[in-house]
Design a protein around this motif. Structure first.
Motif, short mmCIF file in Angstrom:
data_model
loop_
_atom_site.label_atom_id
_atom_site.label_comp_id
_atom_site.label_asym_id
_atom_site.label_seq_id
_atom_site.Cartn_x
_atom_site.Cartn_y
_atom_site.Cartn_z
N VAL A 27 33.68 -7.94 153.66
CA VAL A 27 34.76 -8.69 154.31
C VAL A 27 35.78 -7.76 154.97
O VAL A 27 36.21 -7.97 156.10
CB VAL A 27 35.46 -9.62 153.29
CG1 VAL A 27 36.73 -10.22 153.89
CG2 VAL A 27 34.50 -10.72 152.86
N ARG A 28 36.16 -6.67 154.22
CA ARG A 28 37.11 -5.73 154.79
C ARG A 28 36.55 -5.06 156.05
O ARG A 28 37.24 -4.92 157.05
CB ARG A 28 37.49 -4.66 153.75
CG ARG A 28 38.49 -5.14 152.71
CD ARG A 28 39.09 -3.96 151.97
NE ARG A 28 38.09 -3.22 151.23
CZ ARG A 28 37.78 -3.46 149.95
NH1 ARG A 28 38.40 -4.42 149.29
NH2 ARG A 28 36.86 -2.73 149.34
N THR A 29 35.28 -4.66 155.98
CA THR A 29 34.66 -4.01 157.14
C THR A 29 34.58 -4.96 158.33
O THR A 29 34.90 -4.59 159.47
CB THR A 29 33.25 -3.52 156.76
OG1 THR A 29 33.34 -2.62 155.67
CG2 THR A 29 32.60 -2.82 157.96
N ALA A 30 34.16 -6.22 158.06
CA ALA A 30 34.06 -7.20 159.15
C ALA A 30 35.42 -7.49 159.76
O ALA A 30 35.56 -7.63 160.99
CB ALA A 30 33.43 -8.49 158.63
N THR A 31 36.47 -7.56 158.90
CA THR A 31 37.82 -7.83 159.41
C THR A 31 38.30 -6.71 160.32
O THR A 31 38.87 -6.94 161.38
CB THR A 31 38.79 -8.00 158.23
OG1 THR A 31 38.35 -9.08 157.40
CG2 THR A 31 40.20 -8.29 158.74
N VAL A 32 38.05 -5.47 159.88
CA VAL A 32 38.46 -4.33 160.70
C VAL A 32 37.71 -4.32 162.03
O VAL A 32 38.31 -4.12 163.10
CB VAL A 32 38.22 -3.01 159.93
CG1 VAL A 32 38.44 -1.82 160.86
CG2 VAL A 32 39.15 -2.92 158.73
N VAL A 33 36.39 -4.55 161.98
CA VAL A 33 35.58 -4.56 163.21
C VAL A 33 36.04 -5.66 164.14
O VAL A 33 36.19 -5.47 165.36
CB VAL A 33 34.09 -4.71 162.87
CG1 VAL A 33 33.28 -4.94 164.14
CG2 VAL A 33 33.58 -3.48 162.13
N LEU A 34 36.30 -6.87 163.59
CA LEU A 34 36.74 -8.00 164.41
C LEU A 34 38.09 -7.70 165.05
O LEU A 34 38.31 -8.00 166.23
CB LEU A 34 36.83 -9.26 163.55
CG LEU A 34 37.25 -10.55 164.28
CD1 LEU A 34 36.26 -10.87 165.39
CD2 LEU A 34 37.35 -11.71 163.29
N ALA A 35 39.01 -7.12 164.28
CA ALA A 35 40.33 -6.79 164.82
C ALA A 35 40.20 -5.79 165.97
O ALA A 35 40.89 -5.90 166.99
CB ALA A 35 41.22 -6.24 163.72
N VAL A 36 39.32 -4.81 165.79
CA VAL A 36 39.11 -3.81 166.85
C VAL A 36 38.53 -4.48 168.10
O VAL A 36 38.97 -4.20 169.23
CB VAL A 36 38.19 -2.69 166.35
CG1 VAL A 36 37.79 -1.78 167.51
CG2 VAL A 36 38.88 -1.89 165.26
N LEU A 37 37.55 -5.36 167.90
CA LEU A 37 36.94 -6.05 169.04
C LEU A 37 37.96 -6.91 169.78
O LEU A 37 37.99 -6.93 171.02
CB LEU A 37 35.76 -6.91 168.58
CG LEU A 37 34.51 -6.15 168.12
CD1 LEU A 37 33.46 -7.13 167.60
CD2 LEU A 37 33.93 -5.33 169.28
N VAL A 38 38.80 -7.67 169.03
CA VAL A 38 39.84 -8.49 169.66
C VAL A 38 40.80 -7.62 170.45
O VAL A 38 41.18 -7.95 171.58
CB VAL A 38 40.59 -9.32 168.60
CG1 VAL A 38 41.82 -9.98 169.20
CG2 VAL A 38 39.67 -10.37 167.99
N ALA A 39 41.18 -6.50 169.87
CA ALA A 39 42.10 -5.59 170.57
C ALA A 39 41.47 -5.06 171.85
O ALA A 39 42.13 -4.97 172.89
CB ALA A 39 42.49 -4.44 169.64
N VAL A 40 40.18 -4.70 171.77
CA VAL A 40 39.49 -4.19 172.96
C VAL A 40 39.41 -5.25 174.05
O VAL A 40 39.66 -4.98 175.23
CB VAL A 40 38.07 -3.69 172.58
CG1 VAL A 40 37.25 -3.41 173.84
CG2 VAL A 40 38.16 -2.45 171.71
N VAL A 41 39.08 -6.50 173.65
CA VAL A 41 38.99 -7.59 174.63
C VAL A 41 40.34 -7.85 175.28
O VAL A 41 40.45 -8.03 176.50
CB VAL A 41 38.45 -8.87 173.97
CG1 VAL A 41 38.59 -10.06 174.90
CG2 VAL A 41 37.00 -8.69 173.57
#
Length: 307
Positions: A27-41
């Motif tokens: 969950v922590r890894t997925a949250t970090v990855v999702l946050a990074v992707l949202v920031a990139v978008v």
């Protein structure tokens, strides 16, 4: 190891605790990855929009492309609805288009809405209408300069129609008129003027609504006698703002800088579109020696005048 040293005892293996730990890690890894992707978008979208809308690029897009689209579609009355929508890879605006018809008729039916898009590098995509519209008015304009529909042929057609019938027609001159001569002719007020002969293809046309942003130092709403000269002045100023890098996009609208610059420089009117004439008016125009021929594009019976 000294025998007196205590031995580290491993805890008993707990499958449930292990599964919970694994899940928390995922969950922590997925949250970090999702946050990074949202920031990139967000950065890509906002950054791309800022790049595409920098300076006056947004305004110039409508000034050039919307005006070219109107020249590309002389058979339609076109209004720019809104501008501009951006994506990371493109910018676009919406136009409403209604087919030009004879006054008093169905006025072109319902308005259709279309999107004009240019990519991140400023190149326009596939365009609606234009060569695909295939209207009677477009065909009549493409016949300017040909020997189709000579005066005697038109007389026979008009003779079969009621005199009070409203009509839309392309009136072609025997010799092109200057703006002053066109004003004295006194019949083309408000209708698109045709600035070139281009047999078999749609010529360059211009009217007082072709360029939405008429310059403020020009008189608005001139009397009919002054309209041809003012329209030519606005046409020349619009052509003057075009640059060599616009050539690729203009060709998408079946235009070129060379043709536009020549038409603007010469300022000669080869024909015009009249959507306010009656059949009786067109019969009289045929007798004018300045008129080479008339091409009937539409008729609309006026019930009020028929009473």
């Amino acid at each position: 190891m000294n025998e007196d040293e205590p031995v580290l005892e491993l805890p008993d293996f707990d499958p449930r605790a292990t599964r919970r730990s694994v899940r928390r890690g995922i969950v922590r890894t997925a949250t970090v990855v999702l946050a990074v992707l949202v920031a990139v978008v967000l950065v890509a979208t906002l950054g791309s929009a800022a790049v595409q809308q920098r300076g006056d690029r947004e305004r110039r897009m409508t000034d050039v492309l919307a005006t070219a689209f109107k020249i590309y579609n002389p058979a339609y009355a076109i209004d720019v609805q809104d501008c501009c929508q951006t994506t990371p890879l493109s910018m676009s605006f919406t136009v409403g288009a209604r087919q030009r018809r004879a006054a008093g008729g169905f006025e072109g039916g319902a308005t259709g809405f279309y999107t004009i898009t240019q990519d991140f590098f400023g190149r326009v995509g596939r365009l609606p209408l234009g060569n695909y519209a295939n209207t009677r008015l477009t065909t009549s304009l493409a016949d300017v300069g040909t020997d189709l529909q000579r005066k005697e042929d038109v007389r026979r057609v008009l003779a079969r129609l009621p005199e009070a019938l409203n009509a839309m027609a392309v009136v072609e001159f025997a010799e092109p008129l200057t703006p002053a001569e066109f004003a004295k002719f006194g019949q083309g007020c408000g209708g698109p003027a045709v600035y070139e002969r281009r047999p078999g293809s749609v010529p360059i046309t211009w009217t007082n609504t072709t360029y939405d942003r008429a310059y403020p130092d020009l008189e608005l709403g001139p009397p009919c006698g002054k309209e041809p000269e003012q329209n030519l002045e606005i046409f020349r100023r619009w052509v003057g703002m075009l640059r060599d890098y616009d050539e690729a996009n203009l060709r998408r609208f079946d235009l070129s800088l060379a043709r536009l610059r020549k038409a603007a420089k010469d300022g000669l009117v080869y024909a015009y579109v009249d959507d306010l004439a009656s059949v009786g008016d067109l019969r009289k125009l045929l007798d004018d020696p300045r008129v080479r021929t008339i091409r009937l594009a539409d008729v609309a019976f006026d019930l009020d005048r028929a009473r």
